[in-house]
Design an enzyme around this catalytic site. Structure first.
Site: not given
Ligand SMILES: Nc1ncnc2c1ncn2[C@@H]1O[C@H](COP(=O)(O)OP(=O)(O)OP(=O)(O)O)[C@@H](O)[C@H]1O
Length: 682
Positions: A153-154, A158, A203-204, A459, A461
């Site tokens: 994540s991050g 995206t 975050s998606s 993603g 986490e």
């Protein structure tokens, strides 16, 4: 490794450090770090790697390194990153490092033009080069292509997905507004499906597979977005530093005064579904001044706005409205969306208390009268019907003489809270489905020859405290990793063997055992959890004990007290478990797993919204009440597994005809990560 030559040896925070070998033991080496001459430390033989002669030199493709190993790859990427070269190849795979700032001209129109029609490797590594390769392969092979974007994540998944879309529509679009619509759809999807988390301000919280469709002349004709698994628990609750979906704040900050009044909006801290998380808006110094004081929470007034170069709640509201218009949503449709969002907020403010009668049921608190009224008004419901449906449940008897009799069961406070939250989740997630459907109608196409698809799922986490959401997301990433292993590592090696190439076998960790642990029938964690949900009195503790009992001595599973982190060692055996994922060990705290795994909306509420006076709400719930599922629920009541939906979704992967792997990974070392990391060899 030669005597006296520098090697890469493990470092507690940087991953690796340069040193020289001063002594060789049976299974460890004594290393003297180059930066701390005279000091030595022991390192396991299999964690020490030869270094390149010049460690400051970098190459565009990691395959061109003299020694290719974990340490040299990391160093090459790091050296390049320090020079703003964030992209590096490993043959067809692109590694991207998130720079967290705009690198001048990196994504400009000029750059797009430069990459058109150019083979991979002729220009510096770039996500545009990868997009162009997908396009050229589609053209030559006459086959659809897919790009998988993976990373924690991050990491920038995206953003890179958006660059691919922009590249393809700009380069191979017809210049008509369909290209613009494909790109403009993003702000709308992000408003409803993205949120601030501790790792990523944008975050998606859903996975998507975006297809760009081309005609037989290889021009863009339309697009299609498949989405899956919106994180529903966020709609009702977020941790203190996180927020709900952006749309809630954008509406509160940016809605024109008439809409604000019509929908009875105020500051985020006046709504339960927002107030337990962070209630600050994203704004710059200037835009913050434009937001009226009565729209700001006490926290915002005290601490000021959240800052992010790409986010600005008030401005984003206006941009979203423009995007809605561009993709063809009229004013009525726009207001429908906002009205339902506001309705969910008011629903969250409905509170219950014990009825004080012998029925053991509950009533809506007096002070929630206005929330009930606003919610009913915005969702087109009869206020009294809503009151009754939130505090009682209709059941059909399924056995005995009075089979089929309708009985009304009063709900306890806790049950009514759950019913309210289940309704909020159902309404919002159906609204999100509607947004995606509507977006898809904006770039229609009659037929297409091929498509290029981009898969972007939430993603991997890992936090200090991980719950059911992380469990589901990480399981999906485990499946994605398996797909990567199969397609890149296994199939390539089989090809080498078939062609008689004497390439040494590349060993990799097969994660099938981890996937089995989660998804095997009956004994997998998801099935154990579903079983728990079906018990008359399910409990998180009992579920956790069953997981441990069924998987004693499983390599991938252990109790929290075996963690290297103190915070996890305080978690009792019946309160959590650690799973050793491909990307590291994660400790999951199982409190609320049972509740979060249940997506059921009881029959009375489902009927209520399906028969709303409001056409839009009715359409959102169309088909649901007549389904066999819903009828069964009326009798048995009532459990719909969330976890098992995650099990089905990765099947989308079989859509991938051919793929390139885009790996985005933030290089910032995380202390948690290092501590939790489990080495490949165990
Ligand atoms: N190439 C880039 N250039 C500049 N900034 C970037 C780039 N890629 C990502 N960022 C920054 O990093 C943030 C996080 O990126 P992004 O939302 O794409 O991550 P993600 O991998 O999709 O995360 P999640 O899984 O949480 O959705 C972006 O909001 C942006 O600020």
């Amino acid at each position: 490794m030669e005597d006296g030559k520098p090697v890469w040896a493990p470092h507690p925070t940087d991953g690796f450090q340069l040193g020289t070998i001063v002594d060789i033991g049976a299974d460890s080496l004594t290393i003297e770090p180059l930066k701390e001459r005279g000091k030595t430390f022991l390192a396991p033989v299999n964690q020490v790697f030869p270094a390149e002669d010049d460690v400051n030199k970098h190459v565009e493709d990691n395959c061109s390194l003299m020694y290719l190993n974990e340490a040299t790859l990391l160093n090459n990427v790091r050296v390049r990153y320090s020079k703003d070269k964030i992209y590096t190849y490993v043959a067809n795979i692109l590694i991207a490092v998130n720079p967290y700032y705009d690198i001048p001209k990196l994504y400009s129109l000029d750059t797009i033009q430069q990459y058109q029609g150019r083979s991979l490797g002729t220009l510096p590594p770039h996500v545009y080069a990868l997009a162009d390769k997908a396009f050229r392969d589609m053209k030559v092979l006459k086959m659809s292509q897919s790009i998988i974007v993976s990373g924690e994540s991050g990491a920038g998944k995206t953003e890179n997905t958006k660059f691919v879309l922009r590249y393809l529509t700009t380069s191979y679009g017809t210049g008509q507004d369909i290209d613009e619509r494909i790109v403009e759809a993003n702000p709308l999807l992000e408003a409803f499906g993205n949120a601030k988390t501790v790792r990523n301000n944008n975050s998606s919280r859903f996975g998507k597979f975006v297809e760009i469709h081309f005609n037989s002349k290889n021009a863009v004709v339309g697009g299609f977005v498949s989405h899956y698994l919106l994180e529903k628990s966020r709609i009702c609750r977020q941790s203190s530093e996180e927020r709900n979906y952006h749309i809630f704040y954008r509406l509160c900050a940016g809605a024109p005064e008439d809409i604000r009044q019509k929908f009875h909006l105020s500051s985020p801290d006046s709504f339960r579904y927002l107030s337990r998380g962070c209630t600050r808006y994203f704004a710059t110094k200037d835009t913050d001044k434009q937001i009226l004081q009565n729209r700001k929470s006490a926290e915002h007034l005290k601490a000021g706005p959240l800052k992010d170069p790409l986010l600005d709640d008030q401005g984003d509201f206006s941009r979203m409205v423009v995007a809605m218009k561009k993709i063809g949503l009229d004013d009525g449709e726009k207001l429908d969306l906002f009205r339902v969002v506001a309705g969910v907020l008011h629903l969250g403010n409905i509170d219950f208390e014990e009825a004080g009668s012998t029925s053991g049921g509950c009533v809506i608190k007096n002070k929630s009268g206005q929330a009930l009224e606003h919610c009913a008004e915005l969702l087109g419901l009869d206020e009294e019907d809503l009151r009754i449906s939130l505090t009682s449940r209709v059941m059909l008897t399924t056995a005995g003489g009075a089979k089929g009799t309708v009985i009304k069961v009063p709900l306890k406070v806790e049950q009514a809270n759950n019913a309210r939250d289940a309704l909020a989740k159902a309404v919002y997630s159906r609204l999100f489905d509607h947004v995606v459907t509507r977006v898809n109608q904006c770039f229609p196409f009659d037929s297409s020859a091929n498509f290029i698809g981009v898969l972007d799922i939430a993603g991997f986490e890992y936090f200090e405290h991980n719950s059911f959401e992380q469990f589901c997301i990480n399981y999906c990433n485990e499946k994605l990793q398996q797909f990567f292993n199969e397609r890149i590592l296994k199939e390539e090696q089989e090809l080498y063997q078939k062609e008689g190439l004497g390439v040494n076998e590349v060993k990799y960790v097969d994660n099938q055992d981890c996937i089995d642990l989660v998804e095997l029938k009956l004994v997998g964690i998801l099935d154990i959890l579903d079983e728990e949900n079906r018990l008359p009195q399910p409990s998180d503790q009992h579920f956790t004990e069953t997981v441990h009992n069924k998987h004693k001595n499983h390599f991938r599973l252990t109790v929290p007290r075996k963690s290297k982190l103190t915070v996890h060692r305080n978690v009792r055996d019946d309160e959590g478990f650690i799973i050793r994922h491909f990307a590291g060990a994660v400790c999951y705290e199982t409190n609320q797993f049972v509740e979060k795994n249940n997506d059921a909306l009881h029959m009375s509420l489902e009927s209520l919204v399906s028969e709303s006076k409001d056409r839009f709400i009715r359409e959102l719930f169309e088909n649901s009440i007549n389904s066999k599922d819903a009828k069964q629920k009326a009798g048995k009541l009532s459990f719909i597994s969330v976890g098992n939906k995650f099990k089905v979704s990765p099947k989308h992967l079989c859509l991938l005809h051919c793929f390139l792997f885009l790996f985005s990974h933030s290089l910032s070392p995380s202390p948690l990560w290092d501590l939790c990391w489990i080495k490949k060899d165990g």
